[in-house]
Motif scaffolding. Structure first.
Motif, PDB file in Angstrom:
ATOM      1  N   ASN A 285       1.057  -1.186  -0.092  1.00  0.00           N
ATOM      2  CA  ASN A 285      -0.009   0.010  -0.125  1.00  0.00           C
ATOM      3  C   ASN A 285       1.019   1.317  -0.049  1.00  0.00           C
ATOM      4  O   ASN A 285       1.567   1.393   0.993  1.00  0.00           O
ATOM      5  N   PRO A 286       0.738   1.880  -1.161  1.00  0.00           N
ATOM      6  CA  PRO A 286       1.889   3.182  -1.088  1.00  0.00           C
ATOM      7  C   PRO A 286       1.514   4.210  -0.126  1.00  0.00           C
ATOM      8  O   PRO A 286       2.504   5.157   0.316  1.00  0.00           O
ATOM      9  N   GLU A 287       0.374   4.206   0.556  1.00  0.00           N
ATOM     10  CA  GLU A 287       0.068   5.016   1.450  1.00  0.00           C
ATOM     11  C   GLU A 287       0.573   4.903   2.830  1.00  0.00           C
ATOM     12  O   GLU A 287       0.360   5.635   3.798  1.00  0.00           O
ATOM     13  N   LEU A 288       1.410   3.816   3.015  1.00  0.00           N
ATOM     14  CA  LEU A 288       2.312   3.720   4.054  1.00  0.00           C
ATOM     15  C   LEU A 288       3.241   4.808   4.094  1.00  0.00           C
ATOM     16  O   LEU A 288       3.989   5.129   5.000  1.00  0.00           O
ATOM     17  N   PHE A 289       3.446   5.500   2.896  1.00  0.00           N
ATOM     18  CA  PHE A 289       4.656   6.462   2.777  1.00  0.00           C
ATOM     19  C   PHE A 289       4.017   7.680   2.515  1.00  0.00           C
ATOM     20  O   PHE A 289       4.922   8.875   2.539  1.00  0.00           O
ATOM     21  N   GLY A 290       2.992   7.988   1.964  1.00  0.00           N
ATOM     22  CA  GLY A 290       2.356   9.177   1.634  1.00  0.00           C
ATOM     23  C   GLY A 290       1.147   9.192   0.904  1.00  0.00           C
ATOM     24  O   GLY A 290       0.459   8.076   0.618  1.00  0.00           O
ATOM     25  N   ASN A 291       0.443  10.430   0.917  1.00  0.00           N
ATOM     26  CA  ASN A 291      -0.890  10.328   0.199  1.00  0.00           C
ATOM     27  C   ASN A 291      -0.939   9.686  -1.281  1.00  0.00           C
ATOM     28  O   ASN A 291       0.226  10.147  -2.034  1.00  0.00           O
ATOM     29  N   LEU A 292      -1.721   8.986  -1.192  1.00  0.00           N
ATOM     30  CA  LEU A 292      -1.837   8.009  -2.837  1.00  0.00           C
ATOM     31  C   LEU A 292      -2.058   9.122  -3.899  1.00  0.00           C
ATOM     32  O   LEU A 292      -1.467   9.105  -5.015  1.00  0.00           O
ATOM     33  N   ASP A 293      -2.861  10.277  -3.808  1.00  0.00           N
ATOM     34  CA  ASP A 293      -3.148  11.032  -4.769  1.00  0.00           C
ATOM     35  C   ASP A 293      -1.789  11.969  -5.254  1.00  0.00           C
ATOM     36  O   ASP A 293      -1.560  11.885  -6.307  1.00  0.00           O
ATOM     37  N   ASP A 294      -1.097  12.309  -4.101  1.00  0.00           N
ATOM     38  CA  ASP A 294      -0.097  12.844  -4.340  1.00  0.00           C
ATOM     39  C   ASP A 294       1.233  11.944  -4.925  1.00  0.00           C
ATOM     40  O   ASP A 294       2.239  12.589  -5.943  1.00  0.00           O
ATOM     41  N   LEU A 295       1.350  10.804  -4.298  1.00  0.00           N
ATOM     42  CA  LEU A 295       2.127   9.719  -5.110  1.00  0.00           C
ATOM     43  C   LEU A 295       1.798   9.458  -6.666  1.00  0.00           C
ATOM     44  O   LEU A 295       2.897   9.684  -7.574  1.00  0.00           O
ATOM     45  N   LYS A 296       0.715   9.366  -6.885  1.00  0.00           N
ATOM     46  CA  LYS A 296       0.170   9.300  -8.360  1.00  0.00           C
ATOM     47  C   LYS A 296       0.725  10.462  -9.322  1.00  0.00           C
ATOM     48  O   LYS A 296       1.086  10.252 -10.227  1.00  0.00           O
ATOM     49  N   LYS A 297       0.520  11.588  -8.698  1.00  0.00           N
ATOM     50  CA  LYS A 297       0.763  13.053  -9.112  1.00  0.00           C
ATOM     51  C   LYS A 297       1.984  12.923  -9.599  1.00  0.00           C
ATOM     52  O   LYS A 297       2.555  13.418 -10.826  1.00  0.00           O
ATOM     53  N   SER A 298       2.967  12.606  -8.765  1.00  0.00           N
ATOM     54  CA  SER A 298       4.598  12.723  -8.950  1.00  0.00           C
ATOM     55  C   SER A 298       5.003  11.653  -9.964  1.00  0.00           C
ATOM     56  O   SER A 298       5.974  11.869 -10.898  1.00  0.00           O
ATOM     57  N   ALA A 299       4.157  10.421 -10.049  1.00  0.00           N
ATOM     58  CA  ALA A 299       4.639   9.399 -10.888  1.00  0.00           C
ATOM     59  C   ALA A 299       4.042   9.784 -12.418  1.00  0.00           C
ATOM     60  O   ALA A 299       5.072   9.720 -13.335  1.00  0.00           O
ATOM     61  N   GLU A 300       2.886  10.453 -12.241  1.00  0.00           N
ATOM     62  CA  GLU A 300       2.673  10.784 -13.797  1.00  0.00           C
ATOM     63  C   GLU A 300       3.345  11.989 -14.325  1.00  0.00           C
ATOM     64  O   GLU A 300       3.508  12.009 -15.521  1.00  0.00           O
ATOM     65  N   GLU A 301       3.781  12.762 -13.136  1.00  0.00           N
ATOM     66  CA  GLU A 301       4.639  13.951 -13.906  1.00  0.00           C
ATOM     67  C   GLU A 301       5.946  13.389 -14.524  1.00  0.00           C
ATOM     68  O   GLU A 301       6.336  13.889 -15.575  1.00  0.00           O
ATOM     69  N   MET A 302       6.612  12.461 -13.870  1.00  0.00           N
ATOM     70  CA  MET A 302       7.655  11.736 -14.059  1.00  0.00           C
ATOM     71  C   MET A 302       7.336  11.073 -15.458  1.00  0.00           C
ATOM     72  O   MET A 302       8.570  11.362 -16.479  1.00  0.00           O
ATOM     73  N   PHE A 303       6.551  10.477 -15.635  1.00  0.00           N
ATOM     74  CA  PHE A 303       6.025   9.787 -16.964  1.00  0.00           C
ATOM     75  C   PHE A 303       5.956  10.836 -18.107  1.00  0.00           C
ATOM     76  O   PHE A 303       6.338  10.582 -19.098  1.00  0.00           O
ATOM     77  N   ASP A 304       5.353  11.728 -17.813  1.00  0.00           N
ATOM     78  CA  ASP A 304       5.074  12.719 -18.851  1.00  0.00           C
ATOM     79  C   ASP A 304       6.520  13.625 -19.447  1.00  0.00           C
ATOM     80  O   ASP A 304       6.534  13.595 -20.651  1.00  0.00           O
TER      81      ASP A 304
END
Length: 361
Positions: A285-304
């Motif tokens: 569960n990535p929310e062990l480490f941070g807010n899921l929406d924030d983590l997804k946004k960071s990943a999406e920005e990297m992919f973009d």
């Protein structure tokens, strides 16, 4: 030719029912094969049906056997697939892990006495759909020659990893060998040569005749006497191209599957009474480490950023998963591609079981 994914699924469900799988198990098996075909991964789609059928007839696969949970804790599972298809035990395990991980943050399962389980990404994506990180591994029949070796010992040992993101999750799904054996099977069926340095003979000489390689791999995988040769590790033929890294990756999978599950390592799955594969699953569960929406946004920005890097004219930069999701949408509309040899195999199976085969569209 192309057939609709709906007609493919209906045909497969009828075949699996005739082979004595339960309705729910047959539906799952059909879904894994259709899903692979829709994503353009034809090496793991309906072209596998003839192989599955032969293993059922030889009692390598026992359709009516039920899986057994050998050991369970709040964060782990040890499962005996009981000689049934790998899809059945792995989907069950993944569903249990998702529940455990949603409660406690992470969980792991190992499965032994299993069989081919389709694409590893199918199960990792199950976790991603629930906002979790998913990892799925499997060992296989012996197909891969280690660095400097002239005989097969390792499996193609697939590794899949998913991370939640939009518009689709990040999905890396691939063999730890230079290629899966299924891709060589597809080339052989289409009378096409191997385009790269994928496989070698018993003197470690590169082979490009797909049919000869496929014949050799069949001997390696289904006889105790090794004829030599096989598929190369990631990195290819030469140690100077770091093929020992692919060798190491494959060994990690062997340790987490056959060894940890106390099943067979790939090299021993061709021994009489064995042919048992092992699988490994991990959900986090990535929310062990941070807010899921924030983590997804960071990943999406990297992919973009990656997709928009400067690149060669006439090419594009694709993130793992991009191609498969694009093909999924296209093939859902246009139908999935079936090669002529696979079509002939389906006709034979259909005639044997009195089941109409899907028609071309």
């Amino acid at each position: 030719m192309r057939i609709s994914s709906l007609s493919e699924k209906e045909f497969l469900e009828k075949v699996f029912a005739a082979r004595q799988f339960s309705k729910s198990d047959g539906a799952l098996l059909a879904d894994t094969l259709v899903d692979a075909d829709l994503r353009g991964i034809s090496s793991h789609g309906i072209q596998r049906l003839a192989w599955y059928t032969s293993m059922i007839k030889e009692h390598i696969i026992e359709p009516q056997n039920k899986l057994k949970v050998i050991k369970e804790t709040p964060t782990s599972l040890l499962i005996d697939a009981n000689k049934n298809m790998g899809q059945i035990a792995t989907a069950f395990a993944e569903k249990q892990l998702i529940k455990k991980t949603q409660k406690l943050g992470l969980s792991v399962a190992v499965i032994r006495n299993s069989n081919h389980f389709g694409t590893a990404g199918y199960y990792a994506r199950m976790a991603a759909k629930q906002g979790l990180i998913g990892i799925a591994l499997t060992n296989t029949r012996p197909l891969v020659v280690p660095t400097n070796a002239t005989e097969a010992f390792l499996g193609s040992n697939a590794f899949a990893f998913t991370f939640p993101a939009e518009p689709h999750p990040f999905v890396f799904d691939g063999a730890t060998s230079i290629v899966s054996s299924g891709k060589i099977q597809v080339l052989a069926k289409n009378n096409q040569p191997i385009p790269g340095d994928w496989a070698v003979d018993d003197h470690r000489r590169v082979m490009h005749d797909a049919q000869k390689v496929e014949d050799n791999l069949a001997k390696v995988a289904f006889t105790e006497k090794q004829p030599g040769g096989g598929v190369l590790t990631l990195g290819g033929l030469l140690q100077s191209n770091s093929n020992y890294k692919g060798f190491g990756n494959s060994l990690v999978v062997e340790l987490l599957t056959g060894i940890l599950a106390q099943g067979s390592i790939s090299a021993d799955t061709n021994k009489p009474g064995h042919h048992d594969f092992s699988q490994f699953l991990l959900t986090i569960n990535p929310e062990l480490f941070g807010n899921l929406d924030d983590l997804k946004k960071s990943a999406e920005e990297m992919f973009d950023r990656l997709r928009h890097l400067k690149h060669l004219p006439g090419t594009e930069i694709m993130i793992p998963g991009d191609r498969e999701y694009r093909r999924y949408a296209e093939n859902l509309k246009q139908g999935v591609v079936i090669d002529d040899k696979t079509a002939a195999e389906l006709k034979t199976i259909g005639e044997e079981l009195a089941i109409p085969v899907p028609e071309a569209i």
